[in-house]
Design a protein around this motif. Structure first.
Motif, short mmCIF file in Angstrom:
data_model
loop_
_atom_site.label_atom_id
_atom_site.label_comp_id
_atom_site.label_asym_id
_atom_site.label_seq_id
_atom_site.Cartn_x
_atom_site.Cartn_y
_atom_site.Cartn_z
N LYS A 21 0.84 -1.21 0.00
CA LYS A 21 0.00 0.00 0.00
C LYS A 21 0.87 1.26 0.00
CE LYS A 21 -4.04 -1.94 2.36
NZ LYS A 21 -4.81 -1.93 3.60
N GLU A 22 1.94 1.24 0.80
CA GLU A 22 2.84 2.39 0.87
C GLU A 22 3.62 2.56 -0.43
OE1 GLU A 22 4.35 5.84 1.99
OE2 GLU A 22 2.80 4.77 3.09
N MET A 23 4.02 1.46 -1.04
CA MET A 23 4.73 1.55 -2.33
C MET A 23 3.82 2.20 -3.38
SD MET A 23 7.88 0.65 -2.39
CE MET A 23 7.97 0.73 -4.17
N ALA A 24 2.57 1.81 -3.40
CA ALA A 24 1.63 2.40 -4.36
C ALA A 24 1.47 3.89 -4.07
CB ALA A 24 0.28 1.69 -4.28
N ARG A 25 1.40 4.25 -2.79
CA ARG A 25 1.27 5.66 -2.42
C ARG A 25 2.50 6.45 -2.87
NH1 ARG A 25 1.77 9.38 1.42
NH2 ARG A 25 3.17 8.29 2.80
N GLN A 26 3.68 5.88 -2.66
CA GLN A 26 4.93 6.54 -3.08
C GLN A 26 4.97 6.72 -4.60
OE1 GLN A 26 7.42 7.87 -1.22
NE2 GLN A 26 6.33 7.33 0.65
N MET A 27 4.57 5.69 -5.32
CA MET A 27 4.59 5.79 -6.79
C MET A 27 3.57 6.81 -7.29
SD MET A 27 7.04 4.01 -8.01
CE MET A 27 6.59 3.83 -9.74
N ARG A 28 2.40 6.83 -6.67
CA ARG A 28 1.40 7.83 -7.07
C ARG A 28 1.90 9.25 -6.78
NH1 ARG A 28 -3.30 5.51 -8.72
NH2 ARG A 28 -3.82 3.47 -7.90
N ALA A 29 2.67 9.42 -5.72
CA ALA A 29 3.22 10.73 -5.38
C ALA A 29 4.20 11.21 -6.45
CB ALA A 29 3.91 10.68 -4.02
N LEU A 30 4.87 10.29 -7.11
CA LEU A 30 5.81 10.65 -8.18
C LEU A 30 5.10 10.99 -9.49
CD1 LEU A 30 8.43 7.80 -7.68
CD2 LEU A 30 8.70 10.21 -7.07
N ASP A 31 3.84 10.64 -9.58
CA ASP A 31 3.07 10.78 -10.82
C ASP A 31 2.51 12.20 -10.95
OD1 ASP A 31 1.65 10.18 -13.14
OD2 ASP A 31 -0.06 9.39 -12.03
N THR A 40 -4.49 0.07 -11.58
CA THR A 40 -4.49 -0.80 -10.40
C THR A 40 -3.12 -0.72 -9.73
OG1 THR A 40 -3.67 -2.72 -11.62
CG2 THR A 40 -6.09 -2.44 -11.49
N VAL A 41 -3.04 -1.10 -8.48
CA VAL A 41 -1.77 -1.15 -7.76
C VAL A 41 -0.82 -2.11 -8.47
CG1 VAL A 41 -0.69 -1.82 -5.57
CG2 VAL A 41 -2.82 -0.51 -5.57
N GLU A 42 -1.37 -3.18 -8.95
CA GLU A 42 -0.57 -4.18 -9.67
C GLU A 42 0.14 -3.56 -10.87
OE1 GLU A 42 -1.20 -8.82 -10.93
OE2 GLU A 42 -2.93 -7.50 -10.95
N LYS A 43 -0.58 -2.74 -11.62
CA LYS A 43 0.00 -2.11 -12.81
C LYS A 43 1.02 -1.04 -12.43
CE LYS A 43 -1.21 0.03 -17.20
NZ LYS A 43 -2.28 0.46 -18.09
N ILE A 44 0.75 -0.29 -11.37
CA ILE A 44 1.67 0.75 -10.91
C ILE A 44 2.99 0.15 -10.46
CG2 ILE A 44 2.07 2.48 -9.11
CD1 ILE A 44 -0.97 3.06 -9.25
N LEU A 45 2.94 -0.98 -9.77
CA LEU A 45 4.15 -1.60 -9.22
C LEU A 45 4.81 -2.58 -10.19
CD1 LEU A 45 3.09 -2.20 -5.51
CD2 LEU A 45 4.28 -0.24 -6.53
#
Length: 157
Positions: A21-31, A40-45
């Protein structure tokens, strides 16, 4: 939003872990451009997953691009957030890399270096699966929490 989950995501409990969940949040913050909206989280990660086939496509020697460097930073940022949740102390991540993809990742808590990782071949940064990525993060987190516990006076400075 819950209706758009893929069947693999809802079936895999890894997507319910604090780390993912935190990894997805971090990646969304970079977006900054909203590219991940609706993903989906799966696609983001997915870029973190380097199967043998994907790894074979990456040259042995190469310089990391900005996206790869951002993924490395997001990985250590997520670990720092989990350290903060566990210890209730500020954890500060620092990733320093040369243009060739060599360097260090540090996470400090107070005056204590809780995480110190040497980074090599960052252009090939990734894991065999999300589960392997979580295992690595859990290992780093466990060592950091133990260090903080053993050196709580230094960590509290």
């Amino acid at each position: 939003m819950l209706h758009n989950r893929s069947s693999t995501m809802s079936a895999d409990p890894i997507f319910e872990t604090d780390f993912v969940k935190e990894m997805a949040r971090q990646m969304r913050a970079l977006d900054t451009y909203g590219t991940y909206t609706g993903w989906t989280v799966e696609k983001i990660l997915d870029p973190y997953v380097l199967t043998k086939e994907r790894k074979a496509e990456i040259p042995l020697i190469g310089d990391p691009d900005d996206e790869t460097i951002s993924r490395v930073k997001a990985f250590y940022n997520a670990i720092a957030v989990l350290i903060e949740k566990e210890c209730k102390l500020l954890a500060v991540p620092l990733v320093h890399l040369t243009h060739e993809g060599f360097g260090r990742a540090l996470i400090t808590v107070g005056k204590l270096v809780a995480v110190d990782r040497t980074l090599r071949d960052v252009h090939r940064f990734g894991f065999a699966s999300l589960s392997k990525m979580k295992d690595e993060a859990d290992k780093i987190l466990g060592v950091a929490i133990e260090r903080i516990g053993q050196n709580s006076a230094v960590a509290g400075l």
